[in-house]
Design a protein around this motif. Structure first.
Motif, PDB file in Angstrom:
ATOM      1  N   ALA A 129     -34.774 -62.248  55.277  1.00 39.51           N
ATOM      2  CA  ALA A 129     -35.253 -62.445  56.647  1.00 39.51           C
ATOM      3  C   ALA A 129     -36.782 -62.455  56.699  1.00 39.51           C
ATOM      4  O   ALA A 129     -37.383 -63.278  57.400  1.00 39.51           O
ATOM      5  N   LEU A 130     -37.413 -61.555  55.956  1.00 37.30           N
ATOM      6  CA  LEU A 130     -38.878 -61.499  55.916  1.00 37.30           C
ATOM      7  C   LEU A 130     -39.457 -62.762  55.296  1.00 37.30           C
ATOM      8  O   LEU A 130     -40.453 -63.303  55.779  1.00 37.30           O
ATOM      9  N   LEU A 131     -38.837 -63.249  54.243  1.00 39.50           N
ATOM     10  CA  LEU A 131     -39.288 -64.475  53.589  1.00 39.50           C
ATOM     11  C   LEU A 131     -39.153 -65.661  54.537  1.00 39.50           C
ATOM     12  O   LEU A 131     -40.079 -66.467  54.676  1.00 39.50           O
ATOM     13  N   ALA A 132     -38.007 -65.752  55.215  1.00 37.07           N
ATOM     14  CA  ALA A 132     -37.778 -66.855  56.154  1.00 37.07           C
ATOM     15  C   ALA A 132     -38.769 -66.820  57.319  1.00 37.07           C
ATOM     16  O   ALA A 132     -39.147 -67.865  57.852  1.00 37.07           O
ATOM     17  N   ALA A 133     -39.209 -65.628  57.711  1.00 37.33           N
ATOM     18  CA  ALA A 133     -40.149 -65.480  58.819  1.00 37.33           C
ATOM     19  C   ALA A 133     -41.596 -65.714  58.395  1.00 37.33           C
ATOM     20  O   ALA A 133     -42.487 -65.757  59.236  1.00 37.33           O
ATOM     21  N   GLY A 134     -41.841 -65.840  57.110  1.00 41.42           N
ATOM     22  CA  GLY A 134     -43.194 -66.109  56.619  1.00 41.42           C
ATOM     23  C   GLY A 134     -44.065 -64.872  56.497  1.00 41.42           C
ATOM     24  O   GLY A 134     -45.285 -64.967  56.511  1.00 41.42           O
ATOM     25  N   ILE A 135     -43.451 -63.704  56.364  1.00 42.04           N
ATOM     26  CA  ILE A 135     -44.200 -62.463  56.201  1.00 42.04           C
ATOM     27  C   ILE A 135     -44.902 -62.497  54.843  1.00 42.04           C
ATOM     28  O   ILE A 135     -44.293 -62.853  53.834  1.00 42.04           O
ATOM     29  N   ALA A 136     -46.157 -62.108  54.821  1.00 38.25           N
ATOM     30  CA  ALA A 136     -46.944 -62.168  53.583  1.00 38.25           C
ATOM     31  C   ALA A 136     -46.728 -60.955  52.693  1.00 38.25           C
ATOM     32  O   ALA A 136     -46.633 -61.067  51.481  1.00 38.25           O
ATOM     33  N   ARG A 137     -46.633 -59.760  53.283  1.00 33.84           N
ATOM     34  CA  ARG A 137     -46.620 -58.529  52.499  1.00 33.84           C
ATOM     35  C   ARG A 137     -45.865 -57.441  53.255  1.00 33.84           C
ATOM     36  O   ARG A 137     -45.897 -57.382  54.466  1.00 33.84           O
ATOM     37  N   VAL A 138     -45.222 -56.548  52.490  1.00 30.16           N
ATOM     38  CA  VAL A 138     -44.542 -55.393  53.061  1.00 30.16           C
ATOM     39  C   VAL A 138     -45.040 -54.146  52.356  1.00 30.16           C
ATOM     40  O   VAL A 138     -45.076 -54.095  51.123  1.00 30.16           O
ATOM     41  N   HIS A 139     -45.439 -53.141  53.135  1.00 33.59           N
ATOM     42  CA  HIS A 139     -45.776 -51.824  52.598  1.00 33.59           C
ATOM     43  C   HIS A 139     -44.642 -50.903  53.013  1.00 33.59           C
ATOM     44  O   HIS A 139     -44.180 -50.957  54.154  1.00 33.59           O
ATOM     45  N   TYR A 140     -44.173 -50.047  52.105  1.00 32.28           N
ATOM     46  CA  TYR A 140     -43.036 -49.183  52.412  1.00 32.28           C
ATOM     47  C   TYR A 140     -43.212 -47.823  51.757  1.00 32.28           C
ATOM     48  O   TYR A 140     -43.892 -47.695  50.740  1.00 32.28           O
ATOM     49  N   THR A 141     -42.578 -46.822  52.351  1.00 35.57           N
ATOM     50  CA  THR A 141     -42.644 -45.478  51.771  1.00 35.57           C
ATOM     51  C   THR A 141     -41.725 -45.424  50.562  1.00 35.57           C
ATOM     52  O   THR A 141     -40.658 -46.028  50.546  1.00 35.57           O
ATOM     53  N   ILE A 142     -42.171 -44.679  49.550  1.00 37.07           N
ATOM     54  CA  ILE A 142     -41.356 -44.448  48.355  1.00 37.07           C
ATOM     55  C   ILE A 142     -40.889 -42.994  48.340  1.00 37.07           C
ATOM     56  O   ILE A 142     -39.727 -42.706  48.096  1.00 37.07           O
ATOM     57  N   ASP A 143     -41.788 -42.084  48.601  1.00 41.00           N
ATOM     58  CA  ASP A 143     -41.499 -40.656  48.718  1.00 41.00           C
ATOM     59  C   ASP A 143     -42.597 -40.066  49.596  1.00 41.00           C
ATOM     60  O   ASP A 143     -43.433 -40.804  50.111  1.00 41.00           O
ATOM     61  N   PRO A 144     -42.637 -38.744  49.807  1.00 45.62           N
ATOM     62  CA  PRO A 144     -43.656 -38.190  50.702  1.00 45.62           C
ATOM     63  C   PRO A 144     -45.100 -38.470  50.296  1.00 45.62           C
ATOM     64  O   PRO A 144     -45.991 -38.416  51.129  1.00 45.62           O
TER      65      PRO A 144
END
Length: 160
Positions: A129-144
């Motif tokens: 979905a993110l790729l189809a929407a043209g999102i360039a980058r995603v930042h996400y939590t891995i742990d605290p």
């Protein structure tokens, strides 16, 4: 305190939240993106705390340093929906609410029952979905203490 780097498939970098915040507080030079990333992750964590789902996830879609949309994951009200797709993932929720998504950045955070950040890497369905929407980058939590970064444009749909 240094930023850890890992390179594999879609993960480009991951950095320690404490090291980035500590260096920013100490006045050391850091890329502006690092401070912005922490503030956006903080907003995503607040959205995750608002979720009423078992897996509490929040997402923020930003255009540069400006927040366009923020949302937690949500339950669907349709009884015909199977339990596998019983929620709108937070990433899907922000994409549905955003007017413009091309070249945007999405920040995703998940919290456990005690409110601590946990792994929030987008699932294959959300990556598509993110790729189809043209999102360039995603930042996400891995742990605290760690935030990961994924460049969506580098992923092909066959890799997911």
């Amino acid at each position: 305190m240094s930023v850890k780097c890992t390179c594999s498939a879609a993960i480009v970098t991951s950095g320690s939240i404490d090291s980035v915040a500590g260096n920013a507080r100490a006045g050391r030079l850091w890329p502006e993106e690092s401070r912005d990333t922490l503030s956006m992750i903080d907003l995503a964590l607040k959205q995750a705390m608002r979720s009423q789902c078992r897996q509490r996830v929040g997402a923020v879609l930003a255009l540069g340093t400006r927040v366009a949309v923020a949302s937690p994951n949500r339950r669907r009200n349709d009884p015909a929906v199977t339990s596998r797709y019983a929620t709108f993932h937070a990433e899907e929720a922000v994409l549905r609410r955003a007017a413009r998504t091309a070249h945007s950045t999405v920040y995703v955070a998940r919290v456990d029952a005690a409110g601590y950040p946990r792994m929030a890497k987008p699932c294959p369905r959300c990556q598509k979905a993110l790729l189809a929407a043209g999102i360039a980058r995603v930042h996400y939590t891995i742990d605290p203490d760690t935030v990961g970064t994924m460049k969506i444009a580098k992923i092909s749909l066959t890799d997911i």
